[in-house]
Design an enzyme around this catalytic site. Structure first.
Site, PDB file in Angstrom:
ATOM      1  N   GLY A  11       0.818  -1.205   0.000  1.00 49.72           N
ATOM      2  CA  GLY A  11       0.000   0.000   0.000  1.00 49.72           C
ATOM      3  C   GLY A  11       0.854   1.258   0.000  1.00 49.72           C
ATOM      4  O   GLY A  11       0.486   2.270   0.600  1.00 49.72           O
ATOM      5  N   HIS A  12       1.986   1.218  -0.709  1.00 46.90           N
ATOM      6  CA  HIS A  12       2.945   2.324  -0.642  1.00 46.90           C
ATOM      7  C   HIS A  12       2.469   3.590  -1.336  1.00 46.90           C
ATOM      8  O   HIS A  12       3.079   4.649  -1.164  1.00 46.90           O
ATOM      9  CB  HIS A  12       4.282   1.890  -1.256  1.00 46.90           C
ATOM     10  N   GLY A  14      -0.660   4.765  -0.890  1.00 47.99           N
ATOM     11  CA  GLY A  14      -1.706   5.337  -0.055  1.00 47.99           C
ATOM     12  C   GLY A  14      -1.163   6.428   0.854  1.00 47.99           C
ATOM     13  O   GLY A  14       0.050   6.695   0.893  1.00 47.99           O
ATOM     14  N   GLY A  17       0.940   4.671   3.672  1.00 45.99           N
ATOM     15  CA  GLY A  17       1.989   3.856   3.067  1.00 45.99           C
ATOM     16  C   GLY A  17       3.080   4.706   2.454  1.00 45.99           C
ATOM     17  O   GLY A  17       4.282   4.428   2.618  1.00 45.99           O
ATOM     18  N   GLU A  39       0.932  -4.222 -10.575  1.00 50.57           N
ATOM     19  CA  GLU A  39       2.065  -5.145 -10.496  1.00 50.57           C
ATOM     20  C   GLU A  39       1.799  -6.314  -9.553  1.00 50.57           C
ATOM     21  O   GLU A  39       2.324  -7.415  -9.762  1.00 50.57           O
ATOM     22  CB  GLU A  39       3.312  -4.387 -10.032  1.00 50.57           C
ATOM     23  N   GLY A 107      -4.193  -1.107  11.770  1.00 52.23           N
ATOM     24  CA  GLY A 107      -5.628  -1.184  11.985  1.00 52.23           C
ATOM     25  C   GLY A 107      -6.260   0.191  11.849  1.00 52.23           C
ATOM     26  O   GLY A 107      -5.815   1.030  11.060  1.00 52.23           O
ATOM     27  N   SER A 108      -7.282   0.442  12.639  1.00 48.86           N
ATOM     28  CA  SER A 108      -8.005   1.719  12.585  1.00 48.86           C
ATOM     29  C   SER A 108      -8.729   1.913  13.904  1.00 48.86           C
ATOM     30  O   SER A 108      -9.155   0.950  14.548  1.00 48.86           O
ATOM     31  CB  SER A 108      -9.016   1.716  11.439  1.00 48.86           C
ATOM     32  N   SER A 109      -8.888   3.175  14.293  1.00 48.33           N
ATOM     33  CA  SER A 109      -9.565   3.464  15.564  1.00 48.33           C
ATOM     34  C   SER A 109     -11.023   3.035  15.554  1.00 48.33           C
ATOM     35  O   SER A 109     -11.646   2.922  16.613  1.00 48.33           O
ATOM     36  CB  SER A 109      -9.466   4.959  15.882  1.00 48.33           C
ATOM     37  N   CYS A 110     -11.585   2.763  14.364  1.00 49.17           N
ATOM     38  CA  CYS A 110     -12.990   2.356  14.300  1.00 49.17           C
ATOM     39  C   CYS A 110     -13.193   0.937  14.841  1.00 49.17           C
ATOM     40  O   CYS A 110     -14.331   0.478  14.957  1.00 49.17           O
ATOM     41  CB  CYS A 110     -13.526   2.455  12.879  1.00 49.17           C
ATOM     42  N   TYR A 137     -16.004  -2.654   7.841  1.00 44.11           N
ATOM     43  CA  TYR A 137     -14.577  -2.324   7.788  1.00 44.11           C
ATOM     44  C   TYR A 137     -13.912  -2.617   9.125  1.00 44.11           C
ATOM     45  O   TYR A 137     -12.809  -3.194   9.185  1.00 44.11           O
ATOM     46  CB  TYR A 137     -14.409  -0.851   7.419  1.00 44.11           C
ATOM     47  N   LYS A 141     -10.829  -5.252  10.115  1.00 36.44           N
ATOM     48  CA  LYS A 141      -9.606  -4.840  10.804  1.00 36.44           C
ATOM     49  C   LYS A 141      -9.400  -5.635  12.095  1.00 36.44           C
ATOM     50  O   LYS A 141      -8.273  -6.005  12.448  1.00 36.44           O
ATOM     51  CB  LYS A 141      -9.643  -3.340  11.091  1.00 36.44           C
ATOM     52  N   HIS A 180     -12.267  10.739   3.382  1.00 37.52           N
ATOM     53  CA  HIS A 180     -12.412  10.923   4.815  1.00 37.52           C
ATOM     54  C   HIS A 180     -12.735  12.393   5.105  1.00 37.52           C
ATOM     55  O   HIS A 180     -12.781  13.231   4.213  1.00 37.52           O
ATOM     56  CB  HIS A 180     -11.130  10.501   5.533  1.00 37.52           C
ATOM     57  N   ASP A 282     -24.189  11.201  12.364  1.00 36.48           N
ATOM     58  CA  ASP A 282     -22.980  11.777  12.934  1.00 36.48           C
ATOM     59  C   ASP A 282     -21.843  10.764  13.000  1.00 36.48           C
ATOM     60  O   ASP A 282     -20.678  11.135  13.035  1.00 36.48           O
ATOM     61  CB  ASP A 282     -23.246  12.266  14.363  1.00 36.48           C
TER      62      ASP A 282
END
Length: 322
Positions: A11-12, A14, A17, A39, A107-110, A137, A141, A180, A282
């Site tokens: 994911g370089h 992104g 990344g 690739e 990961g993600s805070s979600c 999502y 994660k 986002h 929200d």
């Protein structure tokens, strides 16, 4: 990590990344493996397996994921869970099968409950219901985190996960609908300012609190952790007692969506009214990470929110047609 290590950043291209690549290069790590989606299709198990067999990386950063804002997460629920599970399983299990020495999963805070105690500690994972809009999502994660944790516990792998807060910065996705919150707001206010619009309408009430970390700060924290902690760290820290193997990466303070929008509008020179469509969701009312474990290791962010916003807006103006 050693300077001679062969490092694969999945994911370089992104947001995070690309920042990890820059951080590694700045610190003298030049033996980097980088592959575009054309690739190497990370959803193709055989392709990933062949890549590992041929290249034999020493370290893997799993920064690849299908990501998006609240609208995209809610509209493409099946796509988000399916694609992220494929990517994670292929990269993480493939690393184990091909004896990769170190792996860091993002990961993600979600992943934390919608009404988690604030600030959110690592041990509040799976203590309550998730926010519905991004639950697919988040579950993907959580599954990735559990796979990494299980490989460490069962096989002694030097693998761990980091949980970044909301990120922003140069190279972000500024799509008007699928981005986002910060890039979405930058796009909206820039477009309104250029068109001479009197108002900008945003989703929700504007009252939710959000924490934001500049992408280069996040990358520096992740590389710092990769160099600092190993499998023994998780056996000696409080994470062993709590049976967790991830570390929060946060800024340390949050802001309301209303105040964030006002700041972005001011930087862009938009002088109209900011309205809120309260019929729209929200999302989680407050998401502030407890990053005391990371801070205790000696790391802290360098870029303030306003400085980061100005840098992001400048990059947007120079690189995005809107």
């Amino acid at each position: 990590m050693k300077s001679s290590d062969k490092i694969f950043v999945a994911g370089h291209r992104g947001l995070v990344g690309s920042a990890i690549v820059s951080s590694l290069q700045a610190q003298g790590y030049e033996n980097l493996l980088l592959r575009t989606r054309q690739e190497l299709d990370l959803t193709d198990r055989q392709a990933v397996d062949d890549f590992y067999a041929k290249e034999k990386p020493d370290v893997v950063f799993v920064a690849a994921a299908k990501v998006g804002g609240i609208v995209a997460n809610d509209m493409y629920r099946a796509d988000f869970i399916h694609e992220n599970l494929l990517i994670q399983n292929n990269l993480i299990w493939g690393a184990h099968q091909h004896d990769v020495e170190k792996l860091v999963f993002l990961g993600s805070s979600c992943i934390y409950p919608k009404h988690a105690p604030q600030p959110m500690r690592e041990d509040c994972l799976l203590t309550g219901p998730l926010e519905l809009t991004n639950r697919p999502y988040a579950i993907a994660k959580i599954a990735g985190l559990e796979l990494v944790d299980s490989l460490r516990r069962q096989y002694g792998r030097d693998y761990f996960s980091v949980m970044p807060t909301n990120l922003y910065g140069p190279g972000d996705n500024f799509h008007p609908e699928n981005s986002h919150v910060i890039p979405g707001l930058i796009y909206k206010f820039h477009t309104a300012q250029r068109s001479g619009a009197d108002t900008v309408t945003l989703w929700g009430t504007g009252t939710p609190m959000r924490e934001f970390l500049y992408s280069s700060d996040c990358a520096d924290a992740i590389v710092f952790l990769a160099k600092t902690v190993d499998v023994d760290f998780f056996e000696t820290s409080f994470l062993k007692e709590k049976k967790l193997s991830h570390i929060n990466v946060g800024f340390g303070s949050d802001v309301t969506i209303h105040d964030l929008a006002s700041t972005i509008a001011g930087i862009l020179g938009f002088t109209g009214k900011i309205l809120f469509d309260t019929s729209k969701p929200d999302g989680t009312p407050k998401k502030l990470m407890d990053a005391s474990l990371l801070r205790g290791l000696g790391w802290k962010p360098k870029v303030s929110l306003e400085d980061g916003l100005r840098s992001s807006i400048e990059w947007f103006k120079n690189n995005v047609k809107a």
